[in-house]
Design a protein around this motif. Structure first.
Motif, short mmCIF file in Angstrom:
data_model
loop_
_atom_site.label_atom_id
_atom_site.label_comp_id
_atom_site.label_asym_id
_atom_site.label_seq_id
_atom_site.Cartn_x
_atom_site.Cartn_y
_atom_site.Cartn_z
N VAL A 150 6.74 -9.48 96.33
CA VAL A 150 6.05 -9.89 95.10
C VAL A 150 6.93 -10.85 94.31
N SER A 151 6.42 -12.02 94.01
CA SER A 151 7.19 -13.02 93.28
C SER A 151 7.54 -12.50 91.89
N THR A 152 8.78 -12.70 91.49
CA THR A 152 9.18 -12.26 90.14
C THR A 152 8.56 -13.14 89.06
N ARG A 153 7.95 -14.25 89.45
CA ARG A 153 7.20 -15.05 88.47
C ARG A 153 5.98 -14.28 87.96
N GLN A 154 5.50 -13.35 88.76
CA GLN A 154 4.36 -12.53 88.35
C GLN A 154 4.77 -11.40 87.42
N THR A 156 6.38 -10.89 84.29
CA THR A 156 6.82 -11.68 83.15
C THR A 156 7.73 -10.90 82.19
#
Length: 404
Positions: A150-154, A156
Motif C-alpha cells: 500500500v502506497s504511503t501516499r494513501q 495521509t
C-alpha cells in the motif's frame, strides 16, 4: 402557666422549622426533578433525531451500510461535538493497538516518520538502534514509499503510517524503501523488541549541554535525569533543552523532569470544572546549577509547554524559538467502553506556580527564532551543527553563562 406557654412556643417553633425544612426540601427536589427532566428530554431529542436519520437512510440508501464504521463515526462525532478540541475517540482497533504498544506486544520497525510535503511519501527522520530498520541499514532522510503493497501516499496521517508499520514480535512487514540517493529496495523486516529512547544529548561548543526531549513518556523521567547527570559530569556550564515537536503526552513525566531542574516550590496545579485547584507537584531543593535555555516551536505542546514555562518562571531560563501550541489542559485516563473502544476528555486546566495558564495562547519566546520558508523546507535536513534555531539557542545559553 409559664411552662404551658413555653411548651406552646416550642411546639410552634418546631412546626415552623418543619414547614421551612419541608419547603426547602420541596424546592431542592423540584430543581433536581426539573434538571433530570430537562436532561432526559435532551437525551430523548438526541436519540429521536438519530432514529429519524437512521430510518430514512436504511429505507433509501443505495450503498451497503457498514454498521461498525457507522457506530464508530457516530461516537467520534459525539466527541467532536462537545467542543473539547483535545478530546479523542479511539476505535476498538486503535485502542487495542495503543494498549498493545504500551505493553510492548506490538512494535514498529524502528523509525520515526513524517509526511514529506514534496513527495507525499513517509520520510524517515529518526532511526532507533538495534531495531529491524537499523539492522536493514535504513537511513535518516530515506523514504518508505509502500507498506505491505500500500502506497504511503494513501496514508495521509502520520498515525496511519505508524499503525501500518506495527506488528507482533516475529511477524514480518514488507516495505518499499527509497534511499536518500533515490535507490529503491523492497525489504522484509521481522518485528523484534528494541528500545525507543525519548531523550538524546551531546556537548556542543565544549561547554554547552544539549539535551533533546522528543516526547514525555513513562521512561522519560529516568532518561532525563541520567542525561542531565552525564552532561554535568562533562563540566558543561550551560544547558539547552530542545522541546521542538514535543507534544507532551505524559504530564507526570514532565513534572518529574522539571522537579530535577528547579528549586523548591509549587511547579503546577490543576483547576477543575468547579473551580477547585489541586497542586500537581512540589519541587524539592535539588536544582540545576547552570543557566538553561528551552528551545520551542509551534508544535511544542501540553506537558512540554509546562516544562518550558516552569523553567522560565522558577529557574530563570530563556525561551528561544517560536510561540508554542497553547495546550494547557489535563486529560482524563482513557475510558474504555463495552465494544472495546475508548475516549479521553479534558478534566482540568493547567496552571503554573503563579496560578496563570497558557492554554489557547501558548508561550511567547524571549528570543525569536522563526525559520524562513527555505529553512522550513530544510527543517529535517538540519543537524545540530547546521540548525539555525539550535544556533540561536546555544548563543542565548552562552550569553546566560557569560561565555559569549
Amino acid at each position: 402557666m409559664s411552662k404551658k406557654i413555653s411548651l406552646g412556643v416550642a411546639a410552634a417553633i418546631a412546626l415552623i422549622a418543619m414547614a421551612v425544612t419541608f419547603s426547602l426540601t420541596m424546592v431542592v427536589s423540584m430543581n433536581m426533578f426539573n434538571t433530570t427532566v430537562s436532561s432526559v428530554k435532551n437525551k430523548e431529542r438526541q436519540y429521536n433525531k438519530l432514529s429519524e436519520i437512521d430510518r430514512f437512510v436504511r429505507a433509501n440508501e443505495y450503498f451497503t451500510i457498514n454498521n461498525d464504521t457507522l457506530n464508530d463515526t457516530i461516537a467520534a462525532g459525539y466527541v467532536l461535538g462537545i467542543s473539547d478540541k483535545y478530546a479523542r475517540y479511539y476505535t476498538a482497533k486503535a485502542y487495542s493497538e495503543k494498549l498493545a504498544m504500551d505493553s510492548g506486544k506490538l512494535t514498529g520497525i524502528g523509525v520515526s516518520v513524517v509526511n514529506d510535503p514534496s513527495s507525499g511519501y513517509a520520510r524517515i527522520v529518526r532511526l532507533f538502534e538495534n531495531s529491524p530498520a537499523d539492522d536493514a541499514e535504513l537511513q535518516v532522510g530515506g523514504f518508505i514509499t509502500a507498506i505491505n503493497g500500500v502506497s504511503t501516499r494513501q496514508l495521509t496521517e502520520t498515525s496511519a503510517i505508524n499503525s501500518a508499520l506495527l506488528g507482533e514480535e516475529g511477524t514480518t512487514t514488507t516495505i518499499t524503501y527509497l534511499t536518500p540517493d533515490r535507490q529503491e529496495q523492497t525489504l522484509d523486516l521481522v518485528h523484534s523488541n528494541y528500545k525507543t529512547p525519548t531523550v538524546s544529548y551531546q556537548v556542543l561548543n565544549e561547554k554547552v549541554g544539549y539535551l533533546r526531549v522528543y516526547s514525555f513518556s513513562s521512561t522519560t523521567g529516568s532518561e532525563f535525569k541520567s542525561a542531565v547527570d552525564a552532561l554535568m559530569d562533562s563540566n558543561v556550564q550551560t544547558m539547552v533543552f530542545d522541546l521542538r515537536d514535543n507534544t507532551g503526552e505524559n504530564l507526570n513525566a514532565a513534572l518529574v523532569a522539571a522537579d530535577y531542574c528547579l528549586p523548591s516550590g509549587l511547579i503546577a496545579s490543576q483547576q477543575g470544572k468547579d473551580g477547585t485547584v489541586t497542586d500537581l507537584r512540589m519541587s524539592d531543593e535539588t536544582a540545576l546549577s547552570v543557566p538553561a535555555v528551552c528551545l520551542v516551536n509551534g508544535s511544542t505542546a501540553g506537558s512540554a509547554e509546562l516544562f518550558a514555562n516552569a523553567l522560565r518562571k522558577m529557574g530563570d531560563a530563556l525561551l528561544v524559538g517560536t510561540t508554542t501550541t497553547g495546550n494547557g489542559v489535563v486529560m482524563s485516563d482513557p475510558q474504555s467502553f463495552s465494544d472495546g473502544s475508548a475516549a479521553v476528555i479534558t478534566v482540568g486546566i493547567l496552571q503554573d506556580n503563579e496560578g496563570e495558564t497558557w492554554n489557547d495562547f501558548g508561550l511567547t519566546p524571549d528570543v525569536d527564532a522563526t525559520l524562513t520558508s527555505d529553512e522550513l523546507n530544510s527543517y529535517y535536513d538540519f543537524t545540530t551543527d547546521t540548525d539555525p534555531q539550535i544556533a540561536k539557542a546555544v548563543a542565548a545559553a552562552q550569553m546566560l553563562a557569560g561565555l559569549a
